[in-house]
Design a protein around this motif. Structure first.
Motif, PDB file in Angstrom:
ATOM      1  N   LEU A   1       0.822  -1.210   0.000  1.00  0.00           N
ATOM      2  CA  LEU A   1       0.000   0.000   0.000  1.00  0.00           C
ATOM      3  C   LEU A   1       0.855   1.259   0.000  1.00  0.00           C
ATOM      4  CD1 LEU A   1      -2.808  -1.023   2.526  1.00  0.00           C
ATOM      5  CD2 LEU A   1      -2.954  -0.938   0.028  1.00  0.00           C
ATOM      6  N   SER A   2       2.042   1.183   0.572  1.00  0.00           N
ATOM      7  CA  SER A   2       2.926   2.351   0.635  1.00  0.00           C
ATOM      8  C   SER A   2       3.408   2.780  -0.747  1.00  0.00           C
ATOM      9  CB  SER A   2       4.123   2.055   1.537  1.00  0.00           C
ATOM     10  OG  SER A   2       3.698   1.823   2.866  1.00  0.00           O
ATOM     11  N   ASN A   3       3.258   1.908  -1.732  1.00  0.00           N
ATOM     12  CA  ASN A   3       3.604   2.301  -3.100  1.00  0.00           C
ATOM     13  C   ASN A   3       2.641   3.333  -3.674  1.00  0.00           C
ATOM     14  OD1 ASN A   3       5.843   0.499  -3.456  1.00  0.00           O
ATOM     15  ND2 ASN A   3       4.393  -1.194  -3.679  1.00  0.00           N
ATOM     16  N   PHE A   4       1.470   3.466  -3.070  1.00  0.00           N
ATOM     17  CA  PHE A   4       0.429   4.334  -3.618  1.00  0.00           C
ATOM     18  C   PHE A   4       0.152   5.560  -2.752  1.00  0.00           C
ATOM     19  CE2 PHE A   4      -0.304  -0.093  -4.722  1.00  0.00           C
ATOM     20  CZ  PHE A   4      -0.279  -0.028  -6.108  1.00  0.00           C
ATOM     21  N   GLY A   5       0.738   5.615  -1.568  1.00  0.00           N
ATOM     22  CA  GLY A   5       0.513   6.729  -0.657  1.00  0.00           C
ATOM     23  C   GLY A   5       0.944   6.341   0.749  1.00  0.00           C
ATOM     24  N   THR A   6       0.523   7.132   1.706  1.00  0.00           N
ATOM     25  CA  THR A   6       0.898   6.890   3.101  1.00  0.00           C
ATOM     26  C   THR A   6      -0.242   6.210   3.851  1.00  0.00           C
ATOM     27  OG1 THR A   6       2.315   8.858   3.115  1.00  0.00           O
ATOM     28  CG2 THR A   6       1.655   7.967   5.254  1.00  0.00           C
ATOM     29  N   VAL A   7       0.069   5.113   4.514  1.00  0.00           N
ATOM     30  CA  VAL A   7      -0.905   4.462   5.386  1.00  0.00           C
ATOM     31  C   VAL A   7      -0.856   5.167   6.737  1.00  0.00           C
ATOM     32  CG1 VAL A   7      -1.664   2.303   6.424  1.00  0.00           C
ATOM     33  CG2 VAL A   7      -0.497   2.268   4.213  1.00  0.00           C
ATOM     34  N   VAL A   8      -1.978   5.738   7.151  1.00  0.00           N
ATOM     35  CA  VAL A   8      -1.985   6.534   8.374  1.00  0.00           C
ATOM     36  C   VAL A   8      -2.550   5.784   9.575  1.00  0.00           C
ATOM     37  CG1 VAL A   8      -2.086   8.713   7.115  1.00  0.00           C
ATOM     38  CG2 VAL A   8      -4.212   7.590   7.806  1.00  0.00           C
ATOM     39  N   TYR A   9      -3.341   4.728   9.315  1.00  0.00           N
ATOM     40  CA  TYR A   9      -3.903   3.966  10.441  1.00  0.00           C
ATOM     41  C   TYR A   9      -4.291   2.582   9.951  1.00  0.00           C
ATOM     42  CZ  TYR A   9      -5.797   3.829  15.189  1.00  0.00           C
ATOM     43  OH  TYR A   9      -5.990   3.556  16.514  1.00  0.00           O
ATOM     44  N   VAL A  10      -4.112   1.606  10.821  1.00  0.00           N
ATOM     45  CA  VAL A  10      -4.443   0.235  10.452  1.00  0.00           C
ATOM     46  C   VAL A  10      -5.051  -0.480  11.654  1.00  0.00           C
ATOM     47  CG1 VAL A  10      -2.124  -0.644  11.010  1.00  0.00           C
ATOM     48  CG2 VAL A  10      -3.567  -1.886   9.397  1.00  0.00           C
ATOM     49  N   VAL A  11      -6.017  -1.330  11.368  1.00  0.00           N
ATOM     50  CA  VAL A  11      -6.656  -2.161  12.393  1.00  0.00           C
ATOM     51  C   VAL A  11      -6.706  -3.588  11.865  1.00  0.00           C
ATOM     52  CG1 VAL A  11      -8.792  -2.665  13.638  1.00  0.00           C
ATOM     53  CG2 VAL A  11      -8.051  -0.297  13.341  1.00  0.00           C
ATOM     54  N   THR A  12      -6.257  -4.526  12.671  1.00  0.00           N
ATOM     55  CA  THR A  12      -6.309  -5.932  12.266  1.00  0.00           C
ATOM     56  C   THR A  12      -7.449  -6.640  12.978  1.00  0.00           C
ATOM     57  OG1 THR A  12      -4.737  -6.579  14.002  1.00  0.00           O
ATOM     58  CG2 THR A  12      -3.836  -6.018  11.852  1.00  0.00           C
ATOM     59  N   MET A  13      -8.029  -7.600  12.284  1.00  0.00           N
ATOM     60  CA  MET A  13      -9.124  -8.406  12.833  1.00  0.00           C
ATOM     61  C   MET A  13      -8.816  -9.879  12.564  1.00  0.00           C
ATOM     62  SD  MET A  13     -12.233  -5.939  11.494  1.00  0.00           S
ATOM     63  CE  MET A  13     -11.419  -5.636   9.907  1.00  0.00           C
ATOM     64  N   PRO A  14      -7.869 -10.439  13.314  1.00  0.00           N
ATOM     65  CA  PRO A  14      -7.409 -11.807  13.021  1.00  0.00           C
ATOM     66  C   PRO A  14      -8.508 -12.853  13.086  1.00  0.00           C
ATOM     67  CG  PRO A  14      -5.905 -10.690  14.531  1.00  0.00           C
ATOM     68  CD  PRO A  14      -7.118  -9.820  14.410  1.00  0.00           C
ATOM     69  N   ARG A  15      -9.482 -12.666  13.938  1.00  0.00           N
ATOM     70  CA  ARG A  15     -10.514 -13.694  14.092  1.00  0.00           C
ATOM     71  C   ARG A  15     -11.329 -13.906  12.825  1.00  0.00           C
ATOM     72  NH1 ARG A  15     -12.810 -12.522  20.237  1.00  0.00           N
ATOM     73  NH2 ARG A  15     -10.832 -12.954  21.321  1.00  0.00           N
TER      74      ARG A  15
END
Length: 208
Positions: free
Chosen positions: A32-46
């Protein structure tokens, strides 16, 4: 393929393989960093999904257009990208540390919020070593978390007082720490990228 949702800064990511237990951020965030800046991320492993908020709608659009709604292959791992129905990811409210009675616990449970950078044993140990951490176990049951066992209850208390509510990196990787209900010493059988027993450096790295 056209998205079912209108363009937004937030991308909904899910694994394409049922064998993948979670969205591996070590693969998707650099992409994703190839297209812009990732400013926040949330994971939902379940549910094997994640949300990533880009800096602009245009950045998200470029990433989505690249995938065209098909399986995105990143170094052998498959992902689906879709626009989220949310325009932004709900942030955690300002973290307020609360006074919790310390009853002699030697093990801390830490949750890492907005993990824009990988959480490895080396990174975790570097921030915990000043407090005589003995064992660490990283797991992904509810986002990125780890258990840390200290030599004494006093050292666990000092670590919590110093690190709870702090960011490992600027504007991301916020640590929320609580005393664990685990009363037995952590059972660490391997020294690898997920578990480490600092009192026994001769442990094997685990099965191949």
């Amino acid at each position: 393929m056209k998205s079912q949702n209108p363009p937004t800064k937030v991308l909904h990511i899910r694994t394409a393989s049922p064998n993948e237990k979670e969205v591996d951020l070590n693969y998707i965030l650099p992409f994703l960093s190839n297209f812009g800046t990732v400013v926040y991320v949330v994971t939902m492993p379940r549910i094997r999904q994640a949300l990533a908020e880009m800096d602009t709608v245009e950045s998200a659009r470029k990433a989505f257009d690249y995938s065209r709604g098909n399986i995105l292959d990143i170094q052998g791992k498959g992902f689906y990208l879709e626009y989220s129905r949310s325009e932004t990811i709900n942030r955690e409210p300002s973290y307020r540390r609360t006074l919790v009675e310390h009853r002699g616990e030697r093990i801390l449970l830490a949750t890492v919020h907005n993990p824009l950078y990988p959480m490895t044993i080396d990174i975790v140990s570097s921030i915990l070593q000043p407090y005589n951490v003995q064992r660490v176990v990283i797991f992904h049951t509810n986002g990125i978390q780890f258990l840390a066992e200290f030599g004494t209850a006093e050292e666990a208390e000092k670590a919590k007082d110093a690190l709870d509510g702090r960011e490992i990196y600027a504007n991301c990787c916020l640590l929320k720490m609580v005393y664990s209900t685990e009363t037995q010493s952590l059972n660490v059988r391997y020294n690898n990228d997920k578990t480490r027993d600092f009192t026994n450096p001769n442990l094997p790295t685990g099965p191949m």
